[in-house]
Scaffold this active site. Structure first.
Site, PDB file in Angstrom:
ATOM      1  N   ASP A 148      43.057  34.969  34.140  1.00  0.00           N
ATOM      2  CA  ASP A 148      43.840  33.882  34.730  1.00  0.00           C
ATOM      3  C   ASP A 148      45.319  34.240  34.624  1.00  0.00           C
ATOM      4  OD1 ASP A 148      42.974  30.737  35.463  1.00  0.00           O
ATOM      5  OD2 ASP A 148      45.108  30.999  35.001  1.00  0.00           O
TER       6      ASP A 148
ATOM      7  N   CYS B  47      37.663  25.225  46.797  1.00  0.00           N
ATOM      8  CA  CYS B  47      37.917  23.786  46.730  1.00  0.00           C
ATOM      9  C   CYS B  47      38.897  23.360  47.821  1.00  0.00           C
ATOM     10  CB  CYS B  47      38.422  23.389  45.345  1.00  0.00           C
ATOM     11  SG  CYS B  47      39.887  24.281  44.836  1.00  0.00           S
TER      12      CYS B  47
END
Ligand code: SAH
Length: 463
Positions: free
Chosen positions: A318, A406
């Site tokens: 990340d 998403c």
């Protein structure tokens, strides 16, 4: 009550369930109280945050809406009838939303499970998102020494409850429309009254109780389109500085509502994480060392689930150092020792630099919304395809790709077509094992496609 009359032919989308009126669809604005006068009446001006009725050009009633003349979405319909917007309205709507979440096969138990209680338009509360987190302060869990350093046993909900008593709850709330933002005090009061008093909406009849803290997370960029400043911070009670521990699918996760992204934890992937873990469990039965890559890992939602299911080596990648720090805390809470590795990097760079011989059994791709609007879709598709192509190439024969998006602007058909193209470019054949959406606490309003946003495909690379 002012009336917004649409231009001819603009009502079809709204009649099909879409709650938004765009400014270029408005024919005229009338003042319902004044009788038509001779001559040119003074133009009727809409005020930000006021309530108005919406009608078709033929004067068919379409619903009552919250208006904001400073936004392209000039009106958001919140009711098909002439229902006023007061505290009683908010209590009714919140009560309905909470009650919906206690029925059906999802088996949510609001005394134990962290849930999205209100999902904006899809719960007929346009522009309000409410997530409720259930657990204990991290420092209390740690000082209760629930995990054994020797056995590296994961912490269980039951252990925490036995040592610390019933769990507490905290609320993360987002106000994303002007009309709701200006009613925030009323909304919070309504929410608290429903949770504290309305035990009848929960199957066991026990009210959910006072929230230990309410944290506002109104930092979403869409607020700027409404002319609202970004705003975050504690608005009621307190929130433990070190964060809280919640249990998702029985697995402990540290969540920090103050510092976390969005509302603190991505509750919408709960079921997809559980299914991914089931694949990992099945795969690790035959393989002593299951290798997993979880990119865009955030706090390790997927990676921790897969490690708990038996994956021996999980790498979480990340760009956020804070998220990765939480991955390490979560690894500790789960007794995972050194099976979790964290890498702070840009995922695109990271994937580009992988040596060809580095292969994985399972790769999770759960990026942020690359396409925040329909106009950004083409560029976003290039990004999605690049990471999917690289991931497919990094999977062992028989390996599994869990790939998500998403972005509401990317529909399921185009998402799947993007995967098809990525597989073709990689020269690999894929089997679709499953294709999933968001869970029931993130309902989908038919006719309002923006609410059907999460896609999660499970694919196996043919051997
Ligand atoms: N899979 C996570 C949720 C991912 S949210 C879960 O299950 O909870 C998206 C994450 O991508 C965020 O943590 C954000 O910090 C990270 N991110 C966004 N752009 C990135 C980039 N280019 N490289 C690496 N991480 C990125």
């Amino acid at each position: 009550m002012k009336r917004i009359v649409l231009k001819h032919g603009e009502e079809d989308r709204i009649r099909a369930g879409h709650p938004w009126v765009y400014d270029n669809e408005v024919g005229k604005i009338l003042d319902g109280f004044t009788a038509p006068s001779a001559g040119d009446p003074a133009p009727v001006v809409l005020l930000p945050g006021e309530v108005a009725d919406v009608e078709s050009s033929r004067k068919t009633y379409l619903g009552r809406a919250l208006v904001n003349p400073n936004s392209k979405i000039i009106a958001r319909i919140y009711s098909p009838s002439k229902e006023g917007m007061d505290k009683g309205f908010f209590k009714r709507r919140i009560r309905e939303a909470v009650a919906q979440r206690t029925v059906g096969p999802s088996n949510y138990d609001l005394h134990r499970h962290s849930l999205r209680l209100v999902f904006a338009e899809a719960d007929f509360l346009p522009g309000i998102i409410i997530d409720r987190f259930v657990g204990w302060p991290l420092n209390k869990v740690e000082s209760a020494e629930l995990e054994s350093a020797v056995s590296l046993r994961p912490i269980m909900f039951e252990d925490a409850e036995a040592a610390l008593g019933k769990p507490q709850s905290w609320i993360a709330i987002q106000f994303l429309s002007f009309g709701m933002d200006s009613r925030r005090e009323e909304i919070i009061a309504a929410l608290e009254e429903v949770l504290e008093q309305d035990g009848f909406i929960i199957p066991d009849g026990i009210p959910l109780g006072t929230s230990a803290g309410i944290v506002e997370k109104s930092a979403a960029k869409v607020r700027e389109l409404e002319g609202l400043p970004l705003r975050e911070g504690l608005i009621r009670g307190s929130f433990p500085a070190a964060g809280i521990v919640i249990f998702e699918n029985g697995i402990p996760f540290m969540v920090n509502l103050i510092d976390g992204q969005k509302t603190g934890h991505f509750l919408d992937q709960r079921d997809n994480r559980r299914i991914a873990a089931a694949y990992a469990q099945a795969a690790s039965a035959g393989k002593p060392v299951l290798r997993v890559l979880d990119v865009f890992s955030y706090t390790g939602g997927f990676g921790i689930h897969l490690a708990r299911a038996g994956a021996a080596q999980v790498t979480c990648v990340d760009a956020s150092a804070a998220a990765l720090e939480t991955v390490r805390i979560n690894a500790g809470l789960n007794g995972l020792g050194d099976s979790i590795t964290t890498v702070e990097a840009d995922v695109f760079e990271y994937l580009r630099r992988r040596p060809a011989e580095e292969l994985y059994d399972i790769i999770i791709l759960d990026p942020p919304a690359f396409a925040k609007t329909r106009s950004a879709l083409e560029g976003a598709l290039r990004g999605y395809k690049e990471i999917n192509l690289r991931a497919i190439n990094m999977l062992k024969p028989g390996g599994i790709l869990v790939t998500c998006s998403c972005s509401y602007a990317l529909d399921e058909i185009r998402f799947r077509y993007m995967i098809t193209e990525a597989a073709a470019d990689a020269g690999k054949r894929l089997i679709m094992l499953d294709f999933r959406r968001q869970p029931a606490d993130h309902p989908v309003l038919v006719g309002y496609d923006e609410s059907l946003y999460l896609k999660c495909g499970f694919y196996r690379v043919a051997g």
